[in-house]
Write an enzyme that holds these catalytic residues in place. Structure first.
Site, PDB file in Angstrom:
ATOM      1  N   CYS A  85      -4.413 -13.873   8.089  1.00  0.00           N
ATOM      2  CA  CYS A  85      -3.848 -13.751  10.105  1.00  0.00           C
ATOM      3  C   CYS A  85      -4.978 -14.461  10.851  1.00  0.00           C
ATOM      4  O   CYS A  85      -6.211 -13.584  11.132  1.00  0.00           O
ATOM      5  CB  CYS A  85      -3.143 -12.770   9.873  1.00  0.00           C
ATOM      6  SG  CYS A  85      -2.439 -12.616  11.419  1.00  0.00           S
ATOM      7  N   CYS A  91      -4.829  -7.154  17.021  1.00  0.00           N
ATOM      8  CA  CYS A  91      -4.189  -6.504  16.634  1.00  0.00           C
ATOM      9  C   CYS A  91      -4.404  -5.872  15.435  1.00  0.00           C
ATOM     10  O   CYS A  91      -5.075  -6.000  15.209  1.00  0.00           O
ATOM     11  CB  CYS A  91      -2.904  -7.625  15.592  1.00  0.00           C
ATOM     12  SG  CYS A  91      -1.192  -7.265  14.888  1.00  0.00           S
ATOM     13  N   CYS A  94      -3.235  -4.789  11.408  1.00  0.00           N
ATOM     14  CA  CYS A  94      -4.147  -4.818   9.992  1.00  0.00           C
ATOM     15  C   CYS A  94      -5.755  -4.409  10.056  1.00  0.00           C
ATOM     16  O   CYS A  94      -5.647  -4.948  10.884  1.00  0.00           O
ATOM     17  CB  CYS A  94      -3.443  -6.497   9.428  1.00  0.00           C
ATOM     18  SG  CYS A  94      -2.219  -6.774   8.642  1.00  0.00           S
ATOM     19  N   CYS A 175       3.818 -13.362  11.789  1.00  0.00           N
ATOM     20  CA  CYS A 175       3.534 -12.549  11.155  1.00  0.00           C
ATOM     21  C   CYS A 175       2.941 -12.669   9.508  1.00  0.00           C
ATOM     22  O   CYS A 175       4.206 -12.695   9.058  1.00  0.00           O
ATOM     23  CB  CYS A 175       3.910 -11.645  10.927  1.00  0.00           C
ATOM     24  SG  CYS A 175       2.741 -10.216  10.731  1.00  0.00           S
ATOM     25  N   PHE A 302      15.488  15.240   2.683  1.00  0.00           N
ATOM     26  CA  PHE A 302      14.997  14.452   3.499  1.00  0.00           C
ATOM     27  C   PHE A 302      15.436  12.584   3.307  1.00  0.00           C
ATOM     28  O   PHE A 302      15.052  11.912   2.586  1.00  0.00           O
ATOM     29  CB  PHE A 302      14.026  14.313   3.706  1.00  0.00           C
ATOM     30  CG  PHE A 302      12.832  15.362   4.793  1.00  0.00           C
ATOM     31  CD1 PHE A 302      13.212  16.109   5.525  1.00  0.00           C
ATOM     32  CD2 PHE A 302      12.459  16.303   3.293  1.00  0.00           C
ATOM     33  CE1 PHE A 302      12.511  17.425   6.533  1.00  0.00           C
ATOM     34  CE2 PHE A 302      11.812  17.842   3.747  1.00  0.00           C
ATOM     35  CZ  PHE A 302      12.037  18.241   5.529  1.00  0.00           C
ATOM     36  N   ASP A 370      11.582  13.347  -0.187  1.00  0.00           N
ATOM     37  CA  ASP A 370      10.621  12.531   0.636  1.00  0.00           C
ATOM     38  C   ASP A 370      10.715  12.617   2.528  1.00  0.00           C
ATOM     39  O   ASP A 370      11.339  12.062   3.005  1.00  0.00           O
ATOM     40  CB  ASP A 370      11.338  11.354   0.286  1.00  0.00           C
ATOM     41  CG  ASP A 370      10.922  10.109   1.427  1.00  0.00           C
ATOM     42  OD1 ASP A 370       9.795  10.147   1.419  1.00  0.00           O
ATOM     43  OD2 ASP A 370      11.218   9.099   1.259  1.00  0.00           O
ATOM     44  N   CYS A 396       4.132   9.512   2.645  1.00  0.00           N
ATOM     45  CA  CYS A 396       2.803   8.518   3.372  1.00  0.00           C
ATOM     46  C   CYS A 396       2.778   9.125   3.768  1.00  0.00           C
ATOM     47  O   CYS A 396       1.507   7.920   4.804  1.00  0.00           O
ATOM     48  CB  CYS A 396       4.111   7.047   4.360  1.00  0.00           C
ATOM     49  SG  CYS A 396       5.251   8.905   5.520  1.00  0.00           S
TER      50      CYS A 396
END
Length: 438
Positions: A85, A91, A94, A175, A302, A370, A396
């Site tokens: 990219c 940006c 990433c 993107c 969750f 989760d 996560c």
């Protein structure tokens, strides 16, 4: 210090040469990558963090405090690759497009290893599973007007993502990590932002690719006059959005925005959470289903709109708990008329303030949780005191997972395995699934 060929950065990350430096210029040797994907250079004054630098590289940087701005690469790593990219470095989305993929995967798995080790946990950490698939199926674009007073004709509109460590918006027209299902999302976001730009208010535009088209929710506009709402509806029609909502309130719906989850079909509430990629969702769900094989009664904590519950129900009775009433409503509606599912009950419950207690957990063969990024500390404490034989944690954030895992293992659970999953390509975020047994 030996120097090789100088590689001056030719990317948007590098400001023009005439920009006055705000720190001191120095050569740095990068030792490893930090948790956010920045190169870490040890110095006599402490570590300096340099975005876009790789381990083993010698770089020239403008250093201010513990931050370094990469100016040129004096000795490049053989692991460096060309980014996909043109906005890399500018940006903030990433962090690691410039690193060879196998090394990038090793580093992401290492984030999980490091978090568990700091918590004093030892277990089998399986190979990382790449789960980017076709790409991100949801994105939040930010829109800002800058450069002048509203209504004077000299505003500059930017629609895109937040810059690296900045609130400035990097305007984009494409993107490469977005899924094909989000084709048309950016033009639609630009069109909506142009209509609302005269209000001079910051906008957040969430777009989700669904089976029936693009679902868009706009936040930040404040109250609108009927004429503006009507114009937004026209834009939604012109761009063939499945649905356009504003702060969750309907502007126009051509088709209910629906997602398949197992054999069920879920109509998404406006602005609802969804796993970032379809491949990521299937991977996480597959790991959860494998771990809970044989369980007859499962609690899904969750639960969201039913990512796991609606798949678990093929084999088990499921009780799902989630603080969002619209999400539970969507889950409950999705089970109606679907053949082959065992009973699923969805209940609205804030598990941070009112976790399920041991007495409520006693009839479950397995529990799946989760939580959001902050983890599930209160619920983990109750699970630790329960008699549940099997717990599957999806997370996560390896750090909050490790904290919750330690609560469980301190009370007799064994952390059997952890599987890292990468659905946030090129970022410093990694998902994981951990299996706990008594």
């Amino acid at each position: 210090m030996a120097r090789g060929t100088r590689h001056t950065l030719a990317s948007p990350a590098t400001e023009p040469a005439h920009t006055a430096p705000t720190g001191h210029l120095t050569a740095l040797t990068i030792h490893h990558l930090g948790q956010r994907g920045d190169g870490v250079a040890p110095t006599e004054n402490g570590s300096v963090y340099v975005p876009l630098a790789l381990p083993g590289e010698v770089v020239e940087a403008e250093v201010s405090g513990d931050r370094g701005k990469l100016l040129s690469i004096l000795q490049p790593s053989p692991e460096r690759v060309a980014p996909v990219c043109r906005h890399v470095g500018q940006c903030g989305g990433c962090a690691l497009q410039h690193w060879e993929v196998s090394k990038y995967h090793d580093w992401k798995r290492g984030l999980v290893e490091e978090a568990l080790a700091r918590a004093g946990l030892s277990t089998e950490i399986k190979d990382l599973i790449p789960a980017h698939g076709e790409g991100r199926r949801r994105a939040v674009f930010h829109a800002r007007s800058t450069g002048g007073s509203a209504g004077r004709g000299n505003d500059i509109l930017a629609v895109g993502f937040a810059g690296r460590r900045s609130h400035a918006i990097v305007a984009i027209d494409a993107c490469p990590i977005l899924a094909p299902g989000l084709d048309g999302a950016l033009p639609a976001a630009w069109a909506v932002a142009q209509i609302l730009a005269p209000l001079a208010k910051p906008l957040d535009i969430q777009v989700t690719a669904t089976d029936t088209g693009l679902d868009m929710d706009v936040r930040g506009s404040g109250p609108l006059k009927p004429a503006l709402v009507a114009r937004l509806a026209e834009i939604a029609g012109e761009h063939r959005l499945a649905r356009l909502t504003r702060h969750g309130e309907l502007v126009l719906q051509r088709e209910p925005p629906m997602i398949s989850m197992g054999s069920a079909r879920v109509t998404l509430p406006p602005g609802s959470f969804l796993q970032a990629t379809a491949a990521g969702e299937e991977t996480l769900a597959g790991l959860v289903l494998e771990a809970t094989k044989g369980a007859a009664r499962v609690a899904d904590l969750f639960s969201g709109v039913g990512t796991f519950a609606l798949r678990l129900a093929r084999k088990a009775r499921v009780s799902a708990y989630e603080y969002s009433e619209p999400a539970i409503d969507a889950l409950n509606r999705a089970t109606r008329g679907v053949s082959g599912l065992k009973p699923v009950t969805g209940e609205v419950r804030d598990l941070f303030r009112r976790p399920l207690y041991p007495l409520e957990l006693k009839n479950f063969d397995a529990v799946v949780f989760d939580p959001p990024r902050q983890g599930a500390e209160a619920q983990a404490q109750q699970l630790a005191q329960s008699k549940v034989p099997l717990v599957v944690g999806v997370s996560c954030d390896p750090v909050s997972f490790a904290r919750d895992a330690r609560i469980l293992t301190d009370k007799g659970f064994r952390l059997e395995s952890v599987t890292p999953v990468d659905q946030f390509l090129y970022s410093a975020h990694v998902e994981l699934v951990g299996v706990f047994r008594r």
